[in-house]
Structures are given as structure tokens and as C-alpha cells.
Design a protein around this motif. Sequence first.
Motif, PDB file in Angstrom:
ATOM      1  N   LYS A   1      -3.001 -45.241 -74.371  1.00 30.38           N
ATOM      2  CA  LYS A   1      -2.413 -44.757 -73.120  1.00 30.38           C
ATOM      3  C   LYS A   1      -1.084 -45.449 -72.849  1.00 30.38           C
ATOM      4  O   LYS A   1      -0.127 -44.810 -72.415  1.00 30.38           O
ATOM      5  N   LEU A   2      -1.034 -46.753 -73.125  1.00 33.36           N
ATOM      6  CA  LEU A   2       0.209 -47.502 -72.923  1.00 33.36           C
ATOM      7  C   LEU A   2       1.310 -46.990 -73.849  1.00 33.36           C
ATOM      8  O   LEU A   2       2.458 -46.808 -73.426  1.00 33.36           O
TER       9      LEU A   2
ATOM     10  N   ASP B   1       1.526 -44.007 -75.223  1.00 35.38           N
ATOM     11  CA  ASP B   1       1.929 -42.671 -74.782  1.00 35.38           C
ATOM     12  C   ASP B   1       2.834 -42.753 -73.553  1.00 35.38           C
ATOM     13  O   ASP B   1       3.789 -41.989 -73.420  1.00 35.38           O
ATOM     14  N   TRP B   2       2.523 -43.683 -72.656  1.00 35.01           N
ATOM     15  CA  TRP B   2       3.346 -43.866 -71.469  1.00 35.01           C
ATOM     16  C   TRP B   2       4.745 -44.336 -71.858  1.00 35.01           C
ATOM     17  O   TRP B   2       5.748 -43.880 -71.311  1.00 35.01           O
TER      18      TRP B   2
ATOM     19  N   ALA C   1       7.168 -41.676 -73.222  1.00 32.92           N
ATOM     20  CA  ALA C   1       7.728 -40.741 -72.258  1.00 32.92           C
ATOM     21  C   ALA C   1       9.125 -41.161 -71.803  1.00 32.92           C
ATOM     22  O   ALA C   1       9.870 -40.344 -71.265  1.00 32.92           O
TER      23      ALA C   1
ATOM     24  N   ARG D   1      12.694 -48.009 -73.054  1.00 35.93           N
ATOM     25  CA  ARG D   1      11.582 -48.685 -73.736  1.00 35.93           C
ATOM     26  C   ARG D   1      11.970 -50.108 -74.111  1.00 35.93           C
ATOM     27  O   ARG D   1      11.185 -51.042 -73.956  1.00 35.93           O
TER      28      ARG D   1
END
Length: 68
Positions: A6-7, A9-10, A13, A19
Motif C-alpha cells: 500500500k505504501l 502504491d501510494w 501516485a 517521491r
Amino acid sequence: MENLKKLLDWLKAFPAWARIVIIALAAAILAVISLTSCSATAKMRRSGVHIDTVRVDYIIRSRNFESF
């Protein structure tokens, strides 16, 4: 493992420059926490072979970085 996905994928984005900024900020925060979390460290040193002749030294070392 799922939280790591999840991290990631976040993070995907965001644009590449964002990033890099997020990762650099996280590294800086972790460095500050690790350097300031303890004000002193202590360790014990024992020497000797018998209960009557054992010497125990308790060594405390300050981690005060303002004194440099």
C-alpha cells in the motif's frame, strides 16, 4: 507485507521529484530521532574470576552533541 504494498502504491501516485522529497524527509526524520532519542548510554564491564575478586564498572557516556 500488505502495508508495504500500500505504501509503495501510494508513493507511485506522486511524481518522481515528490517521491524523492518524501523519502529524503523520512530519512532525515529518522536520523534526527536516532541521534536525539537517548541522552546517554551505559554499559557494564566485569572483570575477575571469583565472587570476591569481581570488579564491576558501570560506564555512562554522555551523548550531548552541543558540547562539541
